[in-house]
Design a protein around this motif. Sequence first.
Motif, PDB file in Angstrom:
ATOM      1  N   CYS A  73       0.834  -1.205   0.000  1.00  0.00           N
ATOM      2  CA  CYS A  73       0.000   0.000   0.000  1.00  0.00           C
ATOM      3  C   CYS A  73       0.870   1.256   0.000  1.00  0.00           C
ATOM      4  O   CYS A  73       1.604   1.513   0.950  1.00  0.00           O
ATOM      5  N   ILE A  74       0.766   2.045  -1.068  1.00  0.00           N
ATOM      6  CA  ILE A  74       1.610   3.236  -1.210  1.00  0.00           C
ATOM      7  C   ILE A  74       1.075   4.445  -0.454  1.00  0.00           C
ATOM      8  O   ILE A  74       1.795   5.408  -0.230  1.00  0.00           O
ATOM      9  N   SER A  75      -0.183   4.398  -0.047  1.00  0.00           N
ATOM     10  CA  SER A  75      -0.795   5.574   0.574  1.00  0.00           C
ATOM     11  C   SER A  75      -0.972   5.460   2.088  1.00  0.00           C
ATOM     12  O   SER A  75      -1.359   6.430   2.736  1.00  0.00           O
ATOM     13  N   GLY A  76      -0.735   4.280   2.642  1.00  0.00           N
ATOM     14  CA  GLY A  76      -0.951   4.077   4.065  1.00  0.00           C
ATOM     15  C   GLY A  76      -2.403   3.803   4.409  1.00  0.00           C
ATOM     16  O   GLY A  76      -2.785   3.844   5.577  1.00  0.00           O
ATOM     17  N   ALA A  77      -3.218   3.511   3.404  1.00  0.00           N
ATOM     18  CA  ALA A  77      -4.634   3.224   3.637  1.00  0.00           C
ATOM     19  C   ALA A  77      -4.825   1.883   4.330  1.00  0.00           C
ATOM     20  O   ALA A  77      -5.802   1.686   5.038  1.00  0.00           O
ATOM     21  N   LEU A  78      -3.912   0.968   4.140  1.00  0.00           N
ATOM     22  CA  LEU A  78      -3.945  -0.324   4.823  1.00  0.00           C
ATOM     23  C   LEU A  78      -2.867  -0.329   5.895  1.00  0.00           C
ATOM     24  O   LEU A  78      -1.739   0.095   5.656  1.00  0.00           O
ATOM     25  N   TYR A  79      -3.244  -0.790   7.064  1.00  0.00           N
ATOM     26  CA  TYR A  79      -2.287  -0.825   8.169  1.00  0.00           C
ATOM     27  C   TYR A  79      -2.678  -1.937   9.133  1.00  0.00           C
ATOM     28  O   TYR A  79      -3.820  -2.385   9.163  1.00  0.00           O
ATOM     29  N   LYS A  80      -1.714  -2.376   9.885  1.00  0.00           N
ATOM     30  CA  LYS A  80      -1.926  -3.431  10.868  1.00  0.00           C
ATOM     31  C   LYS A  80      -2.184  -2.792  12.227  1.00  0.00           C
ATOM     32  O   LYS A  80      -1.359  -2.033  12.723  1.00  0.00           O
ATOM     33  N   ASP A  81      -3.323  -3.084  12.825  1.00  0.00           N
ATOM     34  CA  ASP A  81      -3.641  -2.599  14.167  1.00  0.00           C
ATOM     35  C   ASP A  81      -2.974  -3.555  15.153  1.00  0.00           C
ATOM     36  O   ASP A  81      -3.405  -4.696  15.291  1.00  0.00           O
ATOM     37  N   GLN A  82      -1.944  -3.101  15.793  1.00  0.00           N
ATOM     38  CA  GLN A  82      -1.165  -3.958  16.697  1.00  0.00           C
ATOM     39  C   GLN A  82      -1.974  -4.402  17.912  1.00  0.00           C
ATOM     40  O   GLN A  82      -1.731  -5.466  18.472  1.00  0.00           O
ATOM     41  N   GLU A  83      -2.946  -3.601  18.316  1.00  0.00           N
ATOM     42  CA  GLU A  83      -3.751  -3.928  19.488  1.00  0.00           C
ATOM     43  C   GLU A  83      -4.742  -5.060  19.206  1.00  0.00           C
ATOM     44  O   GLU A  83      -4.868  -5.990  19.990  1.00  0.00           O
ATOM     45  N   THR A  84      -5.426  -4.998  18.068  1.00  0.00           N
ATOM     46  CA  THR A  84      -6.458  -5.994  17.755  1.00  0.00           C
ATOM     47  C   THR A  84      -5.949  -7.110  16.847  1.00  0.00           C
ATOM     48  O   THR A  84      -6.562  -8.165  16.763  1.00  0.00           O
ATOM     49  N   GLY A  85      -4.875  -6.855  16.108  1.00  0.00           N
ATOM     50  CA  GLY A  85      -4.360  -7.836  15.151  1.00  0.00           C
ATOM     51  C   GLY A  85      -5.033  -7.750  13.790  1.00  0.00           C
ATOM     52  O   GLY A  85      -4.657  -8.461  12.868  1.00  0.00           O
ATOM     53  N   ARG A  86      -5.994  -6.872  13.654  1.00  0.00           N
ATOM     54  CA  ARG A  86      -6.714  -6.741  12.381  1.00  0.00           C
ATOM     55  C   ARG A  86      -5.885  -5.975  11.358  1.00  0.00           C
ATOM     56  O   ARG A  86      -5.119  -5.083  11.711  1.00  0.00           O
ATOM     57  N   THR A  87      -6.087  -6.321  10.102  1.00  0.00           N
ATOM     58  CA  THR A  87      -5.548  -5.535   9.010  1.00  0.00           C
ATOM     59  C   THR A  87      -6.650  -4.546   8.656  1.00  0.00           C
ATOM     60  O   THR A  87      -7.717  -4.947   8.190  1.00  0.00           O
ATOM     61  N   CYS A  88      -6.398  -3.279   8.924  1.00  0.00           N
ATOM     62  CA  CYS A  88      -7.428  -2.247   8.794  1.00  0.00           C
ATOM     63  C   CYS A  88      -7.265  -1.453   7.504  1.00  0.00           C
ATOM     64  O   CYS A  88      -6.190  -1.405   6.916  1.00  0.00           O
ATOM     65  N   TYR A  89      -8.351  -0.802   7.126  1.00  0.00           N
ATOM     66  CA  TYR A  89      -8.408  -0.058   5.876  1.00  0.00           C
ATOM     67  C   TYR A  89      -9.055   1.298   6.109  1.00  0.00           C
ATOM     68  O   TYR A  89     -10.143   1.388   6.668  1.00  0.00           O
ATOM     69  N   ASP A  90      -8.382   2.356   5.681  1.00  0.00           N
ATOM     70  CA  ASP A  90      -8.912   3.715   5.738  1.00  0.00           C
ATOM     71  C   ASP A  90      -9.240   4.146   4.317  1.00  0.00           C
ATOM     72  O   ASP A  90      -8.345   4.509   3.545  1.00  0.00           O
ATOM     73  N   GLU A  91     -10.516   4.082   3.987  1.00  0.00           N
ATOM     74  CA  GLU A  91     -10.958   4.377   2.616  1.00  0.00           C
ATOM     75  C   GLU A  91     -10.568   5.780   2.169  1.00  0.00           C
ATOM     76  O   GLU A  91     -10.266   6.005   1.001  1.00  0.00           O
ATOM     77  N   GLU A  92     -10.557   6.731   3.088  1.00  0.00           N
ATOM     78  CA  GLU A  92     -10.216   8.121   2.749  1.00  0.00           C
ATOM     79  C   GLU A  92      -8.783   8.240   2.217  1.00  0.00           C
ATOM     80  O   GLU A  92      -8.504   9.099   1.383  1.00  0.00           O
ATOM     81  N   GLN A  93      -7.878   7.381   2.696  1.00  0.00           N
ATOM     82  CA  GLN A  93      -6.483   7.452   2.270  1.00  0.00           C
ATOM     83  C   GLN A  93      -6.203   6.656   0.997  1.00  0.00           C
ATOM     84  O   GLN A  93      -5.163   6.839   0.381  1.00  0.00           O
ATOM     85  N   CYS A  94      -7.101   5.769   0.618  1.00  0.00           N
ATOM     86  CA  CYS A  94      -6.884   4.911  -0.551  1.00  0.00           C
ATOM     87  C   CYS A  94      -6.862   5.745  -1.832  1.00  0.00           C
ATOM     88  O   CYS A  94      -7.735   6.586  -2.054  1.00  0.00           O
ATOM     89  N   VAL A  95      -5.853   5.481  -2.668  1.00  0.00           N
ATOM     90  CA  VAL A  95      -5.734   6.196  -3.942  1.00  0.00           C
ATOM     91  C   VAL A  95      -6.147   5.320  -5.126  1.00  0.00           C
ATOM     92  O   VAL A  95      -6.074   5.753  -6.267  1.00  0.00           O
ATOM     93  N   GLY A  96      -6.570   4.104  -4.852  1.00  0.00           N
ATOM     94  CA  GLY A  96      -7.056   3.225  -5.917  1.00  0.00           C
ATOM     95  C   GLY A  96      -5.974   2.729  -6.858  1.00  0.00           C
ATOM     96  O   GLY A  96      -6.225   2.524  -8.048  1.00  0.00           O
ATOM     97  N   SER A  99      -2.396  -1.872  -5.817  1.00  0.00           N
ATOM     98  CA  SER A  99      -1.183  -2.624  -5.451  1.00  0.00           C
ATOM     99  C   SER A  99      -1.486  -3.707  -4.424  1.00  0.00           C
ATOM    100  O   SER A  99      -0.976  -4.818  -4.509  1.00  0.00           O
ATOM    101  N   CYS A 100      -2.341  -3.394  -3.467  1.00  0.00           N
ATOM    102  CA  CYS A 100      -2.698  -4.359  -2.432  1.00  0.00           C
ATOM    103  C   CYS A 100      -3.439  -5.549  -3.024  1.00  0.00           C
ATOM    104  O   CYS A 100      -3.245  -6.690  -2.608  1.00  0.00           O
ATOM    105  N   LEU A 101      -4.260  -5.276  -3.997  1.00  0.00           N
ATOM    106  CA  LEU A 101      -5.025  -6.323  -4.665  1.00  0.00           C
ATOM    107  C   LEU A 101      -4.083  -7.346  -5.307  1.00  0.00           C
ATOM    108  O   LEU A 101      -4.284  -8.548  -5.199  1.00  0.00           O
ATOM    109  N   MET A 102      -3.032  -6.850  -5.930  1.00  0.00           N
ATOM    110  CA  MET A 102      -2.056  -7.736  -6.574  1.00  0.00           C
ATOM    111  C   MET A 102      -1.171  -8.443  -5.558  1.00  0.00           C
ATOM    112  O   MET A 102      -0.700  -9.544  -5.807  1.00  0.00           O
ATOM    113  N   ALA A 103      -0.968  -7.831  -4.390  1.00  0.00           N
ATOM    114  CA  ALA A 103      -0.071  -8.395  -3.377  1.00  0.00           C
ATOM    115  C   ALA A 103      -0.723  -9.470  -2.523  1.00  0.00           C
ATOM    116  O   ALA A 103      -0.029 -10.338  -1.992  1.00  0.00           O
ATOM    117  N   CYS A 104      -2.053  -9.444  -2.388  1.00  0.00           N
ATOM    118  CA  CYS A 104      -2.733 -10.386  -1.495  1.00  0.00           C
ATOM    119  C   CYS A 104      -2.664 -11.805  -2.055  1.00  0.00           C
ATOM    120  O   CYS A 104      -3.177 -12.076  -3.144  1.00  0.00           O
TER     121      CYS A 104
END
Length: 146
Positions: A73-96, A99-104
């Motif tokens: 993720c080049i924009s920081g829209a995807l991040y790992k929440d260290q407290e919950t363990g979830r991989t989180c997504y901030d739609e506002e930061q996503c630039v479309g 890259s993440c789609l190809m990496a998963c």
Amino acid sequence: MRRVYPNKDVCIGCHICEVACLTAHSASQDVVIAANEETATGLQPCKAVYDKGQISVALSCRHCDSPSCVSACISGALYKDQETGRTCYDEEQCVGCWSCLMACPYGAVRRNVTKGKIIKCDLCEGRDMPACVEACPNGALVFESR
């Protein structure tokens, strides 16, 4: 951490998990309104049922310990929440950039073409059990730690 895991041996490809996800993430919380009206504004289920012949399996984010989507993720829209363990997504930061789609490695990140961004499982944050797991008639989705 508990995650949603599919069991392709009992999945019948009914797509009820997708309907449950769509409804749970809708503003109306109504299946008919969500499917008929809210999808026009970009509402999509994060689950995708993959069907190939007689094999079906629901794909969703595994909330990996070291997610390749976050690294891509080049924009920081995807991040790992260290407290919950979830991989989180901030739609506002996503630039479309997709890259993440190809990496998963699981094919769990999907395009939301209407919004020009991605959609991924958030484990139905705020619920005890993800809607897809609750709705699955065959137990083809389980929510557990492994």
